[in-house]
Design a protein around this motif. Structure first.
Motif, PDB file in Angstrom:
ATOM      1  N   UNK A   1       5.095  33.602 -17.403  1.00  0.00           N
ATOM      2  CA  UNK A   1       6.005  33.469 -18.545  1.00  0.00           C
ATOM      3  C   UNK A   1       5.280  33.443 -19.879  1.00  0.00           C
ATOM      4  N   UNK A   2       4.243  32.616 -19.977  1.00  0.00           N
ATOM      5  CA  UNK A   2       3.569  32.476 -21.271  1.00  0.00           C
ATOM      6  C   UNK A   2       2.837  33.753 -21.662  1.00  0.00           C
ATOM      7  N   UNK A   3       2.214  34.402 -20.687  1.00  0.00           N
ATOM      8  CA  UNK A   3       1.559  35.681 -20.960  1.00  0.00           C
ATOM      9  C   UNK A   3       2.551  36.766 -21.319  1.00  0.00           C
ATOM     10  N   UNK A   4       3.691  36.767 -20.642  1.00  0.00           N
ATOM     11  CA  UNK A   4       4.735  37.759 -20.940  1.00  0.00           C
ATOM     12  C   UNK A   4       5.283  37.566 -22.351  1.00  0.00           C
ATOM     13  N   UNK A   5       5.433  36.307 -22.764  1.00  0.00           N
ATOM     14  CA  UNK A   5       5.921  36.027 -24.116  1.00  0.00           C
ATOM     15  C   UNK A   5       4.921  36.521 -25.152  1.00  0.00           C
ATOM     16  N   UNK A   6       3.639  36.335 -24.874  1.00  0.00           N
ATOM     17  CA  UNK A   6       2.609  36.808 -25.812  1.00  0.00           C
ATOM     18  C   UNK A   6       2.646  38.339 -25.929  1.00  0.00           C
ATOM     19  N   UNK A   7       2.822  39.022 -24.797  1.00  0.00           N
ATOM     20  CA  UNK A   7       2.903  40.484 -24.824  1.00  0.00           C
ATOM     21  C   UNK A   7       4.096  40.942 -25.655  1.00  0.00           C
TER      22      UNK A   7
END
Length: 366
Positions: free
Chosen positions: A61-67
């Motif tokens: 989730x957190x990586x996807x939000x950053x992307x």
């Protein structure tokens, strides 16, 4: 969520994999969150400090939000609502989004510790199930967005009980399962559920009933093996007890691997808890905070979170994307007729909270 759910019980694959393996940055619980000098188009640095329960987020989730946004999320962890409240009461050290439970939304908003949300920046609020749109603890969702919900009941080992233990009587007022019972140690939950068993609401419990509850629980104390810190599902799996007061999500997790375990919400009704997304007063990046909350309410993002943490989601659009094994699970999502007998516990002031703590302290010492 209980007001004192302890670290590690909102469990997920993060525990087994380790945070480093999936590229999430953490701070230790006692450290200040990270900051950054670089600014983005909205005048805020592309960072966000997220104060959350342990292992209570999707794997990516957190990586996807950053992307999706370019905003880097730094997640630090708290163990209980009391810890969260104390940390923020002393002043916001730089947190942008926090995850308090329902009672603490009321408590913190009354204390001026939460920012008012701009619903215009949270269009994914449309994904929320209507049942969670206007809760008593935060009318109009001025300060919080729903993240998960939980309900307390009895987890039990089918081969060790006679029939379905469908009343709080078996935990609070019976010698039938002597030494095979574990109760949640959270004082307010115990007093409120005992009131429910005796035919009263979980709220506005009169003093004479509190006295009656204390006397009943002291009588029951010799038959109780343990007061657990929300690890009752582990005690059940290990065979230490046969009946345990626990959250539906925790029991649903262990039922997957142990077909002899089941869960029931007693016929008298129960307590509902809800964990929420809020922006604390003085958040340094309120625009990023709104973006993040909106992202967590996205259907795909919400489904990814639910697949990892296996708690009931109030996000109707996310639920629709989940497999039947989750959607149709009557432990995770109890039937409407059962839920109609369940209530949220309201924050009724620090004095009442202290009274309940004193009652259960005396019960445990008896």
């Amino acid at each position: 969520m209980s007001t004192n759910r302890i670290l590690g019980t909102r469990r997920s694959l993060l525990t087994a994999m380790g945070a480093a393996a999936i590229g999430i940055s953490f701070t230790a619980c006692g450290q200040k969150p990270e900051g950054s000098a670089a600014k983005s188009a909205n005048g805020e640095e592309p960072k966000l400090n997220f104060y959350n329960w342990d292992t209570y987020i999707g794997e990516t989730t957190l990586g996807d939000f950053k992307k999706a946004t370019g905003v880097d999320v730094n997640m630090s962890l708290f163990a209980t609502n009391d810890e969260l409240f104390a940390k923020l009461k002393a002043g916001n050290a730089g947190y942008d989004v926090i995850v308090p439970s329902n009672e603490f939304v009321t408590r913190m908003s009354q204390a001026g510790m939460l920012e008012t949300l701009d619903h215009g920046k949270i269009p994914n609020f449309k994904n929320v199930d209507p049942a969670f749109v206007n809760p008593d603890y935060d009318p109009g969702r001025r300060f919080s967005m729903p993240y998960t919900w939980l309900v307390l009941g009895i987890g039990y080992r089918k081969s060790k009980v006679q029939g379905v233990p469908d009343s709080w009587k078996y935990l609070f007022d019976s010698a039938q399962y002597n030494g095979r019972i574990a109760l949640l140690s959270e004082s307010a939950d115990l007093v409120r559920l005992a009131a429910k068993y005796l035919g009263h609401s979980v709220n506005n419990i009169p003093p004479d009933l509190v006295t009656k509850i204390e006397q009943m629980l002291i009588r029951q104390k010799p038959y109780v093996k343990a007061f657990h810190d929300d690890n009752g599902q582990d005690m059940l799996v290990a065979g230490d007890v046969d009946l345990v007061l626990e959250y539906n999500g925790d029991i649903a997790q262990v039922m997957k691997d142990d077909p002899d375990i089941d869960f029931v919400i007693p016929k008298e009704g129960s307590l509902i808890n809800s964990d929420t997304l809020c922006i604390p007063q003085g958040a340094p990046r309120p625009d990023n905070a709104h973006k993040f909350i909106n992202y967590l309410l996205d259907a795909q993002a919400g489904a990814a979170i639910s697949k990892t943490i296996l708690y009931p989601t109030p996000n109707a659009a996310a639920k629709a994307l989940m497999p039947p094994a989750y959607r149709d699970n009557k432990v995770i999502f109890p039937p409407a007729d059962i839920m109609s007998k369940c209530e949220y516990g309201a924050f009724e002031g620090a004095e009442k909270a202290s009274l309940y703590e004193e009652v259960i302290t005396r019960v445990r010492a008896a």
